[in-house]
Structure formats: structure tokens, C-alpha cells
Scaffold this active site. Structure first.
Site, PDB file in Angstrom:
ATOM      1  N   ASP A  72       1.150  -0.860  -0.180  1.00  0.00           N
ATOM      2  CA  ASP A  72       0.153  -0.245  -0.359  1.00  0.00           C
ATOM      3  C   ASP A  72       1.053   1.441   0.623  1.00  0.00           C
ATOM      4  O   ASP A  72       2.064   1.304   0.194  1.00  0.00           O
ATOM      5  CB  ASP A  72      -0.956   0.100   0.846  1.00  0.00           C
ATOM      6  N   GLU A 136      -0.226  -1.264   5.509  1.00  0.00           N
ATOM      7  CA  GLU A 136       1.035  -0.387   5.975  1.00  0.00           C
ATOM      8  C   GLU A 136       1.171   1.359   6.843  1.00  0.00           C
ATOM      9  O   GLU A 136       1.368   1.433   7.936  1.00  0.00           O
ATOM     10  CB  GLU A 136       2.605  -1.558   5.814  1.00  0.00           C
TER      11      GLU A 136
END
Length: 430
Positions: A72, A136
Site C-alpha cells: 500500500d 502498513e
């Protein structure tokens, strides 16, 4: 076989903005590359489209090493960028795009290294666990936290891990300093609430919660946190003194950080705790005193200083403001000095004779916090040789994020040396 720059470009073209539509397309791409190389990736989701990929490669020793990265990225406004942030274009020898540094470039280096090993029939010297994680850039609830709780068995035998925010070069005029992270500050994201008495805005306040909260936020924002030198940061400062030929004055660390320029960025945020007000929510009409007011504070504390940090916050808040945690993660640290740190340093020095590896503590946080919960010692090591004019820290969440192709190729060589054990043995000068 795709080059590391091609893999990096491909990953960037998947818009995995968090929050957004999820990591699934990038995860499927990653799983396909691994499967085509003969591996058996495990793909799972904590929520729809919040996808993580884990694969294991058998090595000569069952003592496993985890190499993890996240798929991400944070949001990017195309209007602010030279290139479209999800184009993955290669211009002037750099791959442009959101995630080039944080951290699709690092994921690409890991993939290129293990795919190259598979193509050459090379076996790692110890079992490898590869994890390409979701979420994350938020709390990790849909990524690393989910992985270590619901899929704990995938990490059996893992003792150490490497991931982002370490192993990059910082030019020091004649030598290149490579900080290897051996810890990171803990996270204390807090929601603050002040309660009071609602009333008409024209009347003298009885107990205005907005004023109470603002005064508390002012105390937090203006507080000068004392310097606290952890052993790893103290070791870094000693190393920087030797490298530059001038000892770092421990009584004037803020001035020393400014004097040392890019090298000062390695300890400027790591010598004390911090707390920054970031969000404020109060009231609904200009002539109404509300009954409550809320704010959010991003708190960070050094390893071993959690209780001192929280005691100070409570004193600054006062009796009328309560706090609750939006996210609370401990400050993990890894052994230093250690044989594994020397292995990481040796892999760098074998590829760069000018390399000077040093210990480092991250100012922020990574998925290493989640893996620390199950006893895995995490090191920040995503090797990258950078051009002196590139501001590595400025690339994180910044505009025109980019990474040099030659830097990525350097990282693949370093990782391959580390993972296969094919490295030049050198005595490390510290």
C-alpha cells in the site's frame, strides 16, 4: 525475466492508495511472479481486497529470515507531480511514482533478487519467508497484525527480519554512510477529549471544553522534550564523530544535527520523544459553546521510554482532558552489536568499498512492530545507493517520489549476497 526497474514500474502502476480500493491487484501480480518462479505463495485477505502474499523458500538452515514489505501507499495528488504518481515512468534514470521509495522499490528489489536466484538455481543459506503486506500505511490491522495473529504458522522458525527504512546511502564527502536500523520509536496515537458545559456563546463561559482542550494542546505543542540517548543512538553519534573527524557534542545535539546536514537527519528525531497535535474537532455553530471537544495527537517514544512518555503526556493534559489510544505500539529494538548486523554491513561493503554502515533508530514505525509481537527481531535494511542530490527522507510521502534505477540494481546485488551467503568477508571498522 523482468528487470528490477520493470517490476518497480509495474507495482507503481497499481493504485494501492490507503485508504482506497485495496492491494489486491498488486498482490496478485506479486503472487504470479513468485508462482512462475516455482514458489507456492499463500494469498489471504483480512478484508475484501486487503490482500497479503507470503511465500517460503527452503534454505540450507531452518533458522529462517523474514523479508517483508508493504504494497500500500499514501495518497498522491497528480496535480502536484512532474509525472503522474501512478505512471511508473522511467525518466533521467529514475523510476517515478508513489511508492518508488516507500516501498514498492524495495519490494521490487526483493522480488528481483529471489527470482534471479531461482533462475540460476541458487539456494538461500537459510530458509526465507517473503511477506508482501497490506495496510502498513495505516495501523496494519488488515496486514501485518492480521498476518501474525491469524496466520502465525507461516512465520514458524523466523528469528530475524529485514524491511524498509535502512540500508540507504547518505553522502558524507568521500564516504557513504549506510544506516542500518536496529530499532524504531514506539507509536502512541491518542484521541483527547475535554468535557464541559454547553451554553450560549454570548455568555461568560462556565466550563468551555474548547478552551480547556486548546490550552492542553498548547502545552503539548510547546513542551521541550528532554534528550534521551538510547544505546543505539549513542553508538551512532560516536560513529558519526569518527567518520567526520569531529566528535559530536552531546550537549548541543540540535546544533550538531544542523551542522552535519544529511547525516544530522539520522538522529535529529531520534534523541527525544515527541508529540504533535494533528487533528481538532469541536463545536457545530459559532454562537454555541459545545459540551465536548476532541483532538488527536501523534505521539512517538524511544525504546524503553514508554512510561516516561505517558506520564509526561498526562501531566501536560491536566485533570480535565482524558486520553484514549487510537493506536499504541511498543518501540521494538534488535540486538546491536550482533553477528547479523555484521552480515548486513558486510553485504553492503562488498558492493560499495566506500560504505560505512552505522546503527540507526527510525523516527517513525513499520510493520516490524507487529512481527516483534511474535519474537522476531527486525532490522531496517532495504539497501539502496542514492545520488547525493536526492533527499531520501523527503521522498517519503512527498511529491515527485522517485528512485534511481542504478540504486535498485545495487540493492538487488546486496540482497543476493546476503540471502545466498555469497559475500566478501571483511572486517567491519567499528
Amino acid at each position: 525475466m523482468k528487470s528490477v526497474a520493470e517490476i518497480c514500474s509495474d507495482l507503481i502502476r497499481f493504485d494501492t492508495t490507503n485508504p482506497g480500493s485495496g492491494e489486491r491487484p498488486a498482490a496478485e501480480y506479486t503472487a504470479t511472479l513468485l508462482a512462475d518462479a516455482g514458489l507456492e505463495p499463500v494469498v489471504f485477505e483480512a478484508a475484501p481486497k486487503r490482500t497479503t502474499v507470503v511465500a517460503r523458500i527452503a534454505g540450507d538452515s531452518p533458522d529462517a529470515l523474514l523479508v517483508h514489505g508493504h504494497l500500500d501507499v499514501v495518497p498522491a495528488d497528480p496535480a502536484e507531480w512532474r509525472m503522474h504518481p501512478f505512471s511508473g515512468e522511467i525518466v533521467d534514470g529514475c523510476v517515478y511514482g508513489r511508492g518508488a521509495v516507500d516501498m514498492k522499490g524495495s519490494c521490487a528489489m526483493t522480488l528481483a533478487a529471489v527470482l534471479g536466484m531461482a533462475a540460476r538455481g541458487e539456494r538461500p543459506r537459510r530458509d526465507l519467508v517473503l511477506a508482501f503486506l497490506a495496510d502498513e500505511e495505516a495501523t496494519g490491522d488488515h496486514g501485518s497484525r492480521h498476518a501474525v495473529t491469524e496466520h502465525r504458522e507461516l512465520f514458524d522458525g523466523v528469528s530475524e527480519a529485514i524491511s524498509e527504512s535502512g540500508g540507504f546511502s547518505v553522502d558524507s564527502g568521500g564516504r557513504r554512510v549506510y544506516p542500518i536500523a536496529v530499532g524504531e520509536r514506539g507509536t502512541a496515537w491518542m484521541r483527547l477529549t475535554a468535557h464541559g458545559v454547553a451554553g450560549h456563546g454570548s455568555r461568560p463561559p462556565v466550563d468551555n471544553p474548547v478552551a480547556t482542550l486548546v490550552h492542553a494542546l498548547s502545552r503539548i505543542a510547546s513542551y521541550r522534550w528532554p534528550v534521551r540517548l538510547t544505546p543505539s543512538v549513542a553508538a551512532l553519534l560516536e560513529e558519526l564523530g569518527e567518520i567526520t573527524g569531529r566528535p559530536v557534542d552531546l550537549d548541543r545535539l540540535d546544533e550538531e544535527a544542523a551542522r552535519l546536514g544529511p547525516l544530522g537527519g539520522l538522529f535529529r528525531s531520534q534523541i527525544r520523544n515527541s508529540a504533535n497535535p494533528t487533528m481538532l474537532d469541536a463545536g457545530y455553530k459559532v454562537n454555541v459553546v459545545p459540551s465536548t471537544a476532541e483532538a488527536h495527537v501523534d505521539g512517538r517514544y524511544l525504546p524503553g521510554l514508554r512510561e516516561e512518555f505517558l506520564d509526561t503526556i498526562d501531566e501536560l493534559l491536566g485533570a480535565k482532558v482524558t486520553r484514549e489510544f487510537v493506536n499504541l505500539e511498543d518501540a521494538p529494538d534488535a540486538p546491536y552489536p550482533s553477528a547479523f548486523f555484521d552480515e548486513l554491513a558486510g553485504a553492503l561493503m562488498a558492493e560499495d568499498p566506500l560504505a560505512r554502515p552505522v546503527p540507526y533508530v527510525m523516527a517513525g514505525g513499520t510493520d516490524a512492530k507487529s512481527f516483534a509481537r511474535i519474537g522476531i527481531k527486525g532490522y531496517g535494511f532495504a539497501p539502496l545507493m542514492l545520488r547525493p542530490d536526492l533527499d531520501y527522507f523527503g521522498m517519503f510521502h512527498g511529491k515527485d517520489e522517485r528512485v534511481p534505477v542504478e540504486g535498485l540494481e545495487f540493492g538487488v546485488r546486496v540482497l543476493t549476497r546476503l540471502l545466498t551467503g555469497d559475500r566478501v568477508e571483511q572486517s567491519i571498522p567499528f
